[in-house]
Write an enzyme that holds these catalytic residues in place. Structure first.
Site, PDB file in Angstrom:
ATOM      1  N   HIS A   1       0.813  -1.217   0.000  1.00  0.00           N
ATOM      2  CA  HIS A   1       0.000   0.000   0.000  1.00  0.00           C
ATOM      3  C   HIS A   1       0.849   1.271   0.000  1.00  0.00           C
ATOM      4  O   HIS A   1       0.349   2.344  -0.310  1.00  0.00           O
ATOM      5  CB  HIS A   1      -0.993   0.001   1.172  1.00  0.00           C
ATOM      6  CG  HIS A   1      -0.412   0.245   2.525  1.00  0.00           C
ATOM      7  ND1 HIS A   1      -0.199  -0.769   3.438  1.00  0.00           N
ATOM      8  CD2 HIS A   1      -0.004   1.391   3.143  1.00  0.00           C
ATOM      9  CE1 HIS A   1       0.287  -0.250   4.547  1.00  0.00           C
ATOM     10  NE2 HIS A   1       0.435   1.046   4.392  1.00  0.00           N
TER      11      HIS A   1
ATOM     12  N   ASP B   1       0.261  -7.637   1.269  1.00  0.00           N
ATOM     13  CA  ASP B   1       0.665  -6.249   1.494  1.00  0.00           C
ATOM     14  C   ASP B   1       2.180  -6.088   1.497  1.00  0.00           C
ATOM     15  O   ASP B   1       2.752  -5.425   2.361  1.00  0.00           O
ATOM     16  CB  ASP B   1       0.071  -5.702   2.800  1.00  0.00           C
ATOM     17  CG  ASP B   1       0.136  -4.176   2.860  1.00  0.00           C
ATOM     18  OD1 ASP B   1       0.259  -3.547   1.792  1.00  0.00           O
ATOM     19  OD2 ASP B   1       0.072  -3.619   3.977  1.00  0.00           O
TER      20      ASP B   1
ATOM     21  N   GLY C   1       3.645   6.725   7.938  1.00  0.00           N
ATOM     22  CA  GLY C   1       5.023   6.814   7.451  1.00  0.00           C
ATOM     23  C   GLY C   1       5.891   5.673   7.935  1.00  0.00           C
ATOM     24  O   GLY C   1       6.932   5.395   7.348  1.00  0.00           O
ATOM     25  N   ASN C   2       5.473   4.990   9.025  1.00  0.00           N
ATOM     26  CA  ASN C   2       6.199   3.806   9.487  1.00  0.00           C
ATOM     27  C   ASN C   2       5.918   2.581   8.617  1.00  0.00           C
ATOM     28  O   ASN C   2       6.685   1.600   8.662  1.00  0.00           O
ATOM     29  CB  ASN C   2       5.814   3.457  10.927  1.00  0.00           C
ATOM     30  CG  ASN C   2       6.592   4.245  11.958  1.00  0.00           C
ATOM     31  OD1 ASN C   2       6.016   5.007  12.732  1.00  0.00           O
ATOM     32  ND2 ASN C   2       7.899   4.063  11.984  1.00  0.00           N
ATOM     33  N   SER C   3       4.832   2.611   7.861  1.00  0.00           N
ATOM     34  CA  SER C   3       4.446   1.444   7.063  1.00  0.00           C
ATOM     35  C   SER C   3       5.585   0.970   6.169  1.00  0.00           C
ATOM     36  O   SER C   3       6.200   1.754   5.450  1.00  0.00           O
ATOM     37  CB  SER C   3       3.235   1.777   6.190  1.00  0.00           C
ATOM     38  OG  SER C   3       2.071   1.892   6.966  1.00  0.00           O
TER      39      SER C   3
ATOM     40  N   LEU D   1      -8.593 -19.494  -8.348  1.00  0.00           N
ATOM     41  CA  LEU D   1      -9.820 -20.237  -8.626  1.00  0.00           C
ATOM     42  C   LEU D   1     -10.381 -19.931 -10.001  1.00  0.00           C
ATOM     43  O   LEU D   1     -10.878 -20.812 -10.690  1.00  0.00           O
ATOM     44  CB  LEU D   1     -10.862 -19.927  -7.541  1.00  0.00           C
ATOM     45  CG  LEU D   1     -12.078 -20.832  -7.432  1.00  0.00           C
ATOM     46  CD1 LEU D   1     -11.663 -22.298  -7.252  1.00  0.00           C
ATOM     47  CD2 LEU D   1     -12.963 -20.382  -6.265  1.00  0.00           C
ATOM     48  N   GLY D   2     -10.301 -18.674 -10.426  1.00  0.00           N
ATOM     49  CA  GLY D   2     -10.821 -18.294 -11.733  1.00  0.00           C
ATOM     50  C   GLY D   2     -12.316 -18.061 -11.735  1.00  0.00           C
ATOM     51  O   GLY D   2     -13.041 -18.639 -12.553  1.00  0.00           O
ATOM     52  N   VAL D   3     -12.776 -17.198 -10.819  1.00  0.00           N
ATOM     53  CA  VAL D   3     -14.202 -16.901 -10.738  1.00  0.00           C
ATOM     54  C   VAL D   3     -14.409 -15.413 -10.503  1.00  0.00           C
ATOM     55  O   VAL D   3     -13.510 -14.706 -10.043  1.00  0.00           O
ATOM     56  CB  VAL D   3     -14.895 -17.677  -9.598  1.00  0.00           C
ATOM     57  CG1 VAL D   3     -14.811 -19.173  -9.830  1.00  0.00           C
ATOM     58  CG2 VAL D   3     -14.332 -17.291  -8.239  1.00  0.00           C
TER      59      VAL D   3
END
Length: 415
Positions: free
Chosen positions: A128, A158, A231-233, A291-293
């Site tokens: 993110h 993430d 900002g720590n992310s 899965l393809g759905v």
């Protein structure tokens, strides 16, 4: 449902598990007018640039040859680790960020943190932090500013891997997150507020396997009372040996208008080691279960008007996907996968993360009022770069165009 806003993520509580939704509220925004020309080129997932037959090693020895065990004190941990930490600044030029009065895209900026995986310039951060970035700039502790490209990333975990053109960088030491215990001391180094660069905070492990939910994506994270801020992310969570045991990701800040302190989360490093290497080697996660759905949660309106069971409704099935090969059909409602009850798309996403491509699972589906048992062999998620190309041609992944809502529900592509 209680909801609370904080810098990058919005949390709400439901039962024992925390629910988190991503938000732009924590981004440090700087908007200005742009000409029609000169807009940044948005990054896309692509293959890594590792030489043929070689892989970039991301497992490193303890920093500076420190013996296994605790470094003498927190200051020593900081001195040993800070040169492997980077601050990250991104620019996003996209219509989804907004337009000015002339209809031109608005440019926004955000900040985060990361840490160096190896001396040749691979860097790990949160997905993110760099999502939709048109330009990514990395600053090292020594003050060197480097332009970075996104090698690849995965929203479900993430994480994102960056690459800078540099050599001789100090790499972080990766520890063993499985050895963490509640009460263990941990430290975070990062870029809080986008301007207090290379700050360190300390605390303890509050929980080692906390189930939370980020915008419908389930995670099991390290919970810590270490001070974490916007900002720590993407920065490292360190043990007392100076090893990275987690990737700082989120903070829970308030509930029903009441301030909450000391509830932060980090992704356990053991959960993503193999995934990170896969991204470095291939640009994406090659063995991710698929899965393809096109699917969505059966809501109350659908259940009442359509007489559907509670579960996940299949709007479309990719003819070449794992679901079609197993015999799943449009209109099926998935209610269970092996021993796990499936009531929502979040449940399906959580179940999917426990499998890899090639694994088999027994699906319980309701079709025409009848309960069926169907064995599914999970496929491999396609290259996101190919999917992006399909989207550019007006098709959703799997070759499907946009779908109208059934009983007022817009379907969600579930993979």
């Amino acid at each position: 449902m209680r909801k609370t806003h904080f810098a990058l993520i919005v949390f709400s509580c439901s039962g024992r598990n925390l629910t988190i939704e991503k938000s732009d509220a924590f981004f440090l925004l700087c908007c200005f007018l742009l000409g029609a020309a000169g807009a940044g080129v948005a990054w896309q997932l692509g293959p890594g640039d590792t030489a043929a037959g070689q892989t970039a090693a991301i497992t490193q020895p303890i920093l500076h040859g420190t013996a296994s065990g605790a470094v003498s004190n927190d200051a020593a941990v900081y001195a040993a680790a800070v040169n492997s930490v980077v601050s990250i600044n991104t620019i996003n030029t996209a219509y989804r960020a907004g337009v000015n009065i002339f209809g031109q895209p608005v440019q926004s900026a955000s900040s985060g943190s990361g840490f160096i995986l190896n001396s040749d310039g691979y860097i790990l951060t949160n997905y993110h932090v760099v999502q939709d970035a048109s330009a990514v700039e990395v600053t090292t502790y020594s003050g060197e500013v480097l332009q970075a490209r996104v090698v690849g990333g995965d929203a479900d975990y993430d994480i994102a891997v960056l690459k800078v053109d540099a050599s001789g960088l100090q790499s972080a030491a990766l520890g063993d997150s499985d050895t963490l215990n509640v009460g263990d001391r941990v430290l975070a180094i990062g870029n809080p507020l986008g301007e207090l660069t290379f700050s360190m905070s300390g605390g303890m492990v509050s929980s080692v396997n906390r189930a939370i939910n980020v915008s419908g994506t389930p995670f099991h994270m390290i919970q810590t009372d270490t001070s974490i801020n916007p900002g720590n992310s993407g920065g490292p969570l360190l043990n007392t040996a100076g090893e990275v045991v987690g990737i700082v990701s989120a903070k829970y800040s308030s509930s029903n208008g009441k301030a909450v302190e000391g509830i932060g989360f980090a992704i356990p490093i053991n959960d993503v080691r193999a995934i990170v290497q896969d991204i470095i080697d291939n640009g994406y996660v090659t063995n991710k279960a698929y899965l393809g759905v096109t699917a969505g949660t059966v809501n109350a309106q659908m259940a009442q008007q359509g007489g559907l069971a509670q579960g996940v409704y299949l709007y479309a099935v990719d003819p070449g996907g794992a679901a079609a090969a197993a015999g799943l059909q449009v209109g099926d409602v998935i209610t269970r996968i092996d021993g796990t009850e499936i009531r929502t798309m979040t449940d399906l996403s959580a179940a999917k993360k426990s499998y890899t491509a090639g694994d088999t699972a027994r699906f319980t589906v309701v079709r025409g009022g009848q309960s069926l048992q169907i064995t599914v062999t999970w496929g491999a998620e396609p290259d996101p770069a190919a999917s992006a190309s399909q989207n550019a041609q007006g098709q959703a992944p799997g070759g499907y165009g946009p779908y109208g809502g059934l009983f007022g529900l817009t379907p969600y592509y579930g993979g």
